[in-house]
Design a protein around this motif. Sequence first.
Motif, PDB file in Angstrom:
ATOM      1  N   GLY A   1     -49.690 -72.580  -2.348  1.00 15.84           N
ATOM      2  CA  GLY A   1     -49.543 -73.458  -3.499  1.00 15.84           C
ATOM      3  C   GLY A   1     -48.468 -73.037  -4.486  1.00 15.84           C
ATOM      4  O   GLY A   1     -48.412 -73.548  -5.596  1.00 15.84           O
ATOM      5  N   ASN A   2     -47.611 -72.093  -4.080  1.00 18.09           N
ATOM      6  CA  ASN A   2     -46.529 -71.626  -4.951  1.00 18.09           C
ATOM      7  C   ASN A   2     -45.258 -72.435  -4.708  1.00 18.09           C
ATOM      8  O   ASN A   2     -45.007 -72.904  -3.598  1.00 18.09           O
ATOM      9  CB  ASN A   2     -46.230 -70.148  -4.685  1.00 18.09           C
ATOM     10  N   GLU A   3     -44.446 -72.562  -5.766  1.00 19.10           N
ATOM     11  CA  GLU A   3     -43.176 -73.262  -5.632  1.00 19.10           C
ATOM     12  C   GLU A   3     -42.243 -72.510  -4.685  1.00 19.10           C
ATOM     13  O   GLU A   3     -42.214 -71.278  -4.694  1.00 19.10           O
ATOM     14  CB  GLU A   3     -42.494 -73.380  -6.998  1.00 19.10           C
ATOM     15  N   ARG A   4     -41.513 -73.295  -3.893  1.00 18.95           N
ATOM     16  CA  ARG A   4     -40.517 -72.713  -2.994  1.00 18.95           C
ATOM     17  C   ARG A   4     -39.185 -73.419  -3.209  1.00 18.95           C
ATOM     18  O   ARG A   4     -39.144 -74.580  -3.612  1.00 18.95           O
ATOM     19  CB  ARG A   4     -40.916 -72.868  -1.529  1.00 18.95           C
ATOM     20  N   ALA A   5     -38.105 -72.697  -2.920  1.00 20.87           N
ATOM     21  CA  ALA A   5     -36.770 -73.271  -3.046  1.00 20.87           C
ATOM     22  C   ALA A   5     -35.860 -72.674  -1.986  1.00 20.87           C
ATOM     23  O   ALA A   5     -36.104 -71.564  -1.492  1.00 20.87           O
ATOM     24  CB  ALA A   5     -36.194 -72.994  -4.428  1.00 20.87           C
ATOM     25  N   MET A   6     -34.827 -73.441  -1.632  1.00 23.93           N
ATOM     26  CA  MET A   6     -33.762 -72.922  -0.791  1.00 23.93           C
ATOM     27  C   MET A   6     -32.565 -72.710  -1.708  1.00 23.93           C
ATOM     28  O   MET A   6     -32.153 -73.623  -2.429  1.00 23.93           O
ATOM     29  CB  MET A   6     -33.401 -73.909   0.320  1.00 23.93           C
ATOM     30  N   LEU A   7     -32.053 -71.501  -1.708  1.00 20.56           N
ATOM     31  CA  LEU A   7     -30.865 -71.171  -2.475  1.00 20.56           C
ATOM     32  C   LEU A   7     -29.676 -71.248  -1.535  1.00 20.56           C
ATOM     33  O   LEU A   7     -29.752 -70.734  -0.407  1.00 20.56           O
ATOM     34  CB  LEU A   7     -30.939 -69.756  -3.042  1.00 20.56           C
ATOM     35  N   VAL A   8     -28.627 -71.901  -1.960  1.00 14.76           N
ATOM     36  CA  VAL A   8     -27.419 -71.980  -1.144  1.00 14.76           C
ATOM     37  C   VAL A   8     -26.274 -71.455  -1.993  1.00 14.76           C
ATOM     38  O   VAL A   8     -26.053 -71.907  -3.115  1.00 14.76           O
ATOM     39  CB  VAL A   8     -27.132 -73.418  -0.675  1.00 14.76           C
TER      40      VAL A   8
ATOM     41  N   ALA B   1     -28.149 -63.651  -7.296  1.00 15.33           N
ATOM     42  CA  ALA B   1     -27.619 -63.377  -8.627  1.00 15.33           C
ATOM     43  C   ALA B   1     -26.356 -64.169  -8.972  1.00 15.33           C
ATOM     44  O   ALA B   1     -25.950 -64.196 -10.132  1.00 15.33           O
ATOM     45  CB  ALA B   1     -27.323 -61.887  -8.760  1.00 15.33           C
ATOM     46  N   SER B   2     -25.761 -64.818  -8.010  1.00 16.03           N
ATOM     47  CA  SER B   2     -24.481 -65.499  -8.228  1.00 16.03           C
ATOM     48  C   SER B   2     -24.618 -66.762  -9.075  1.00 16.03           C
ATOM     49  O   SER B   2     -25.542 -67.556  -8.890  1.00 16.03           O
ATOM     50  CB  SER B   2     -23.849 -65.864  -6.886  1.00 16.03           C
ATOM     51  N   TYR B   3     -23.663 -66.971  -9.960  1.00 14.37           N
ATOM     52  CA  TYR B   3     -23.686 -68.161 -10.816  1.00 14.37           C
ATOM     53  C   TYR B   3     -23.327 -69.436 -10.057  1.00 14.37           C
ATOM     54  O   TYR B   3     -23.558 -70.531 -10.555  1.00 14.37           O
ATOM     55  CB  TYR B   3     -22.767 -67.979 -12.032  1.00 14.37           C
ATOM     56  N   VAL B   4     -22.764 -69.327  -8.857  1.00 18.05           N
ATOM     57  CA  VAL B   4     -22.419 -70.528  -8.081  1.00 18.05           C
ATOM     58  C   VAL B   4     -23.520 -70.931  -7.110  1.00 18.05           C
ATOM     59  O   VAL B   4     -23.413 -71.935  -6.420  1.00 18.05           O
ATOM     60  CB  VAL B   4     -21.070 -70.390  -7.333  1.00 18.05           C
ATOM     61  N   THR B   5     -24.581 -70.167  -7.047  1.00 14.96           N
ATOM     62  CA  THR B   5     -25.699 -70.492  -6.161  1.00 14.96           C
ATOM     63  C   THR B   5     -26.461 -71.692  -6.709  1.00 14.96           C
ATOM     64  O   THR B   5     -26.730 -71.777  -7.894  1.00 14.96           O
ATOM     65  CB  THR B   5     -26.633 -69.282  -6.008  1.00 14.96           C
ATOM     66  N   GLU B   6     -26.797 -72.614  -5.818  1.00 15.88           N
ATOM     67  CA  GLU B   6     -27.578 -73.800  -6.174  1.00 15.88           C
ATOM     68  C   GLU B   6     -28.997 -73.645  -5.636  1.00 15.88           C
ATOM     69  O   GLU B   6     -29.194 -73.135  -4.534  1.00 15.88           O
ATOM     70  CB  GLU B   6     -26.944 -75.065  -5.593  1.00 15.88           C
ATOM     71  N   TRP B   7     -29.970 -74.123  -6.419  1.00 17.51           N
ATOM     72  CA  TRP B   7     -31.386 -74.079  -6.047  1.00 17.51           C
ATOM     73  C   TRP B   7     -31.830 -75.483  -5.648  1.00 17.51           C
ATOM     74  O   TRP B   7     -31.580 -76.441  -6.373  1.00 17.51           O
ATOM     75  CB  TRP B   7     -32.233 -73.627  -7.219  1.00 17.51           C
ATOM     76  N   PHE B   8     -32.511 -75.591  -4.513  1.00 17.87           N
ATOM     77  CA  PHE B   8     -33.055 -76.862  -4.042  1.00 17.87           C
ATOM     78  C   PHE B   8     -34.553 -76.682  -3.815  1.00 17.87           C
ATOM     79  O   PHE B   8     -34.954 -75.854  -2.992  1.00 17.87           O
ATOM     80  CB  PHE B   8     -32.396 -77.273  -2.718  1.00 17.87           C
ATOM     81  N   GLU B   9     -35.367 -77.445  -4.534  1.00 16.23           N
ATOM     82  CA  GLU B   9     -36.814 -77.353  -4.346  1.00 16.23           C
ATOM     83  C   GLU B   9     -37.166 -77.850  -2.951  1.00 16.23           C
ATOM     84  O   GLU B   9     -36.633 -78.860  -2.490  1.00 16.23           O
ATOM     85  CB  GLU B   9     -37.541 -78.187  -5.394  1.00 16.23           C
ATOM     86  N   ILE B  10     -38.065 -77.135  -2.273  1.00 18.69           N
ATOM     87  CA  ILE B  10     -38.457 -77.525  -0.909  1.00 18.69           C
ATOM     88  C   ILE B  10     -39.970 -77.668  -0.760  1.00 18.69           C
ATOM     89  O   ILE B  10     -40.482 -77.682   0.351  1.00 18.69           O
ATOM     90  CB  ILE B  10     -37.882 -76.558   0.157  1.00 18.69           C
ATOM     91  N   GLY B  11     -40.676 -77.792  -1.867  1.00 16.57           N
ATOM     92  CA  GLY B  11     -42.117 -78.000  -1.793  1.00 16.57           C
ATOM     93  C   GLY B  11     -42.899 -76.727  -1.997  1.00 16.57           C
ATOM     94  O   GLY B  11     -42.352 -75.662  -2.235  1.00 16.57           O
TER      95      GLY B  11
END
Length: 92
Positions: free
Chosen positions: A37-44, A22-32
Amino acid sequence: MRIAPEAFKHGKSAEEIEFVFASYVTEWFEIGLSERGNERAMLVGFDSDGNAMEIGVELIPSDDGDDEVYFFHAMKATPEWKKKYSERRKHG
């Protein structure tokens, strides 16, 4: 929102995962795509104590058009993800 049991194996709580999500400073990185077949991301981002965390999510399509968020990974951020986060924040 669902959290897989394996997301807790590094000792992170549901509250920590949801805070980072929920944090506004979190960044999303697509990881394939997932095996399904669903989109995945790493949140940092950071937990409420300011500790860097990485959170793996899979976006599961639903009939109503809103993707369900499925958390499959959560742990203290590795140096690799911290670096990617810093570079993204620096370069906007």
